[in-house]
Design an enzyme around this catalytic site. Structure first.
Site, PDB file in Angstrom:
ATOM      1  N   HIS A  50       0.880  -1.172   0.000  1.00 19.98           N
ATOM      2  CA  HIS A  50       0.000   0.000   0.000  1.00 19.98           C
ATOM      3  C   HIS A  50       0.919   1.224   0.000  1.00 19.98           C
ATOM      4  CE1 HIS A  50      -2.810  -2.976   1.959  1.00 19.98           C
ATOM      5  NE2 HIS A  50      -3.496  -2.559   0.912  1.00 19.98           N
ATOM      6  N   ASP A  53       2.431   1.734   3.297  1.00 15.63           N
ATOM      7  CA  ASP A  53       3.410   0.726   3.739  1.00 15.63           C
ATOM      8  C   ASP A  53       4.796   1.226   3.354  1.00 15.63           C
ATOM      9  OD1 ASP A  53       1.570  -1.269   4.661  1.00 15.63           O
ATOM     10  OD2 ASP A  53       1.237  -1.919   2.593  1.00 15.63           O
ATOM     11  N   GLU A 175      -8.849  -4.952  -8.147  1.00 13.62           N
ATOM     12  CA  GLU A 175      -9.085  -6.159  -7.333  1.00 13.62           C
ATOM     13  C   GLU A 175     -10.537  -6.144  -6.874  1.00 13.62           C
ATOM     14  OE1 GLU A 175      -6.393  -6.630  -3.994  1.00 13.62           O
ATOM     15  OE2 GLU A 175      -7.590  -8.243  -3.142  1.00 13.62           O
ATOM     16  N   GLU A 211      -8.763 -12.202  -6.181  1.00 15.14           N
ATOM     17  CA  GLU A 211      -8.542 -12.842  -4.878  1.00 15.14           C
ATOM     18  C   GLU A 211      -9.563 -13.962  -4.716  1.00 15.14           C
ATOM     19  OE1 GLU A 211      -7.519 -10.623  -1.378  1.00 15.14           O
ATOM     20  OE2 GLU A 211      -8.821 -11.863  -0.133  1.00 15.14           O
ATOM     21  N   HIS A 214     -12.515 -13.250  -2.404  1.00 15.11           N
ATOM     22  CA  HIS A 214     -13.450 -12.244  -2.912  1.00 15.11           C
ATOM     23  C   HIS A 214     -14.433 -12.877  -3.899  1.00 15.11           C
ATOM     24  CE1 HIS A 214     -10.396  -8.732  -2.026  1.00 15.11           C
ATOM     25  NE2 HIS A 214     -10.700  -9.447  -0.963  1.00 15.11           N
ATOM     26  N   ASP A 249     -14.513 -11.615   5.533  1.00 15.50           N
ATOM     27  CA  ASP A 249     -13.386 -11.959   4.668  1.00 15.50           C
ATOM     28  C   ASP A 249     -12.305 -12.631   5.518  1.00 15.50           C
ATOM     29  OD1 ASP A 249     -11.458 -12.054   2.724  1.00 15.50           O
ATOM     30  OD2 ASP A 249     -11.233  -9.885   2.518  1.00 15.50           O
ATOM     31  N   ASP A 251      -9.467 -14.680   4.590  1.00 15.53           N
ATOM     32  CA  ASP A 251      -8.061 -14.782   4.172  1.00 15.53           C
ATOM     33  C   ASP A 251      -7.386 -16.023   4.754  1.00 15.53           C
ATOM     34  OD1 ASP A 251      -8.426 -12.414   2.768  1.00 15.53           O
ATOM     35  OD2 ASP A 251      -7.509 -11.157   4.297  1.00 15.53           O
ATOM     36  N   ASP A 284      -2.671 -13.532  -0.267  1.00 13.21           N
ATOM     37  CA  ASP A 284      -3.213 -12.560   0.693  1.00 13.21           C
ATOM     38  C   ASP A 284      -3.834 -13.382   1.817  1.00 13.21           C
ATOM     39  OD1 ASP A 284      -3.968 -10.299   1.980  1.00 13.21           O
ATOM     40  OD2 ASP A 284      -5.274  -9.501   0.400  1.00 13.21           O
TER      41      ASP A 284
HETATM   42  C1  XUL Z   1      -8.960  -6.521   1.086  1.00 11.59           C
HETATM   43  C2  XUL Z   1      -7.774  -6.908   0.342  1.00 11.59           C
HETATM   44  C3  XUL Z   1      -6.674  -5.902   0.303  1.00 11.59           C
HETATM   45  C4  XUL Z   1      -6.080  -5.740  -1.035  1.00 11.59           C
HETATM   46  C5  XUL Z   1      -5.004  -4.706  -1.138  1.00 11.59           C
HETATM   47  O1  XUL Z   1      -9.918  -7.487   1.169  1.00 11.59           O
HETATM   48  O2  XUL Z   1      -7.689  -8.001  -0.159  1.00 11.59           O
HETATM   49  O3  XUL Z   1      -5.695  -6.286   1.218  1.00 11.59           O
HETATM   50  O4  XUL Z   1      -5.518  -6.953  -1.454  1.00 11.59           O
HETATM   51  O5  XUL Z   1      -5.443  -3.458  -0.855  1.00 11.59           O
HETATM   52 MN    MN Z   2      -6.361  -8.976  -1.526  1.00 14.37          MN
END
Ligand code: XUL
Ligand code: MN
Length: 345
Positions: A50, A53, A175, A211, A214, A249, A251, A284
């Site tokens: 980001h 970051d 994304e 992702e 997602h 979410d 992950d 991620d």
């Molecule tokens: C949010 C997500 C973020 C993006 C980057 O769900 O996946 O971390 O990957 O901004």
């Molecule tokens: Mn992501």
């Protein structure tokens, strides 16, 4: 087809302190600078960023201060043999982004979002990264009547075109995600993403980052979402992880909730030669809150290892047999073979 040598990336946020909306940090903070030293030993050569970051406190800094800090990070990456995969403007944390960035009803907040986007492009250039990622976190609504959705979509497209105009080389990787933190996000799927791409002034520079979680949250199969982008030659990157149904979410580790769905993602990527032009296998994944220690990295190495095992499963999947079953339309046998193959029987 020659075998792809995959290279992997993750973002510094994937080594985290474990806070969630219901509780504070459970692990001590681990400085970003020390994280970069871990990447290669963990088997990763790409860093996802980001903007903040790279440049903490970005909003309070001048253009030259931002550039100097980004230059320092570039040197660290070079010393560690790392590549910056992308830079994403964090448009969900500041007071100006409470109601979104590009789609906010406030003109001054929209201008703030553009300013952060410009800074992200400049940082990407300093780091030698060719892309910015737009995860459109708060571009959506909690109450559908709160925004003019048609205008919001037009504003997103205008911003894409403004980026393409501002920098003649930068790529935009969108994304998509259907919800969280908003109730309903704009650009929820890769289909929406590619429609925006083709509507833009240079579709060759507007691509998708898919992702797994997602796609699952949108009720879609991640491998089909990937195949759609691949069919248009617009899969710029992936965020492999997993998600156990329709909830927050998660992950989770790649393959941890649905190994067969993970296999199909790897198979689709393998079949199309994804990665042969330098595309990263991005992860991620989040360490579970219950995991002690600092830094916690096992979720990253485990997900990478699961991916590589599934590459092996994909390479040993008997495509001649699959072709026979397809020809005979014996999908019952195809499924039984696939499951037996995954079980190693
Ligand atoms: C949010 C997500 C973020 C993006 C980057 O769900 O996946 O971390 O990957 O901004
Ligand atoms: Mn992501």
């Amino acid at each position: 087809m020659p075998h792809t040598n995959y290279r992997f990336s993750f973002g510094p946020w994937n080594i985290s302190e474990g806070a969630d909306p219901f509780g504070p940090d459970v692990r001590p903070a681990f400085p970003h600078e020390e994280k970069y030293a871990l990447f290669r030993t963990l088997g990763f050569e790409g860093v996802q960023f980001h903007d903040d970051d790279v440049v903490p406190g970005i909003d309070g800094l001048s253009a030259s201060q931002i550039s100097a800090k980004a230059g320092e990070v570039k040197t660290i990456l070079e010393n560690q043999g790392l590549t910056a995969e992308f830079v994403a403007p964090r448009l969900w944390f500041a007071p100006q982004t409470v109601d979104g960035g590009y789609t906010s009803n406030s003109a001054s907040d929209r201008e703030y979002a553009w300013d952060r986007t410009q800074k992200s492009i400049d940082i990407a250039n300093t780091l030698g990264s060719k892309a910015i990622v737009l995860w459109l976190a708060r571009e959506g609504t909690y109450m559908r009547e709160a925004k003019d959705a048609k205008l919001a979509y037009q504003r997103i497209l205008e911003t894409i075109n403004r980026v393409l105009e501002y920098d003649k080389d930068i790529e935009i990787w969108i994304e998509p995600k259907p919800n969280e933190p908003t109730d309903q996000a704009y650009v929820p799927t890769i289909g929406h993403t590619l429609a925006l791409s083709y509507a833009s002034t240079d579709h060759t520079r507007v691509k998708g980052l898919i992702e797994s979680a997602h796609a699952i949250l949108a009720g879609l199969d991640p491998s089909d979402e990937m195949a759609f982008a691949l069919a248009h030659d617009k899969l710029a990157s992936v965020h492999l992880n997993d998600q156990n149904g329709l909830k927050y979410d998660q992950d989770k580790n790649f393959g941890a909730a649905n190994l067969r769905a993970a296999f199909n993602q790897v198979r689709v990527l393998e079949e199309s030669g994804y990665g042969s032009r330098g595309e990263f296998i991005g992860l991620d994944v989040k360490a579970v809150r219950t995991q002690g220690g600092s830094p916690v990295t096992a979720h990253l190495t485990n997900s990478r290892e699961i991916f590589l095992h599934l590459v092996e499963k994909s390479r040993t999947y008997d495509m001649a047999l699959v072709a026979q079953y397809r020809e005979a339309r014996d999908y019952e046998a195809l499924e039984a073979y696939t499951i037996r193959h995954l079980l190693g029987l």
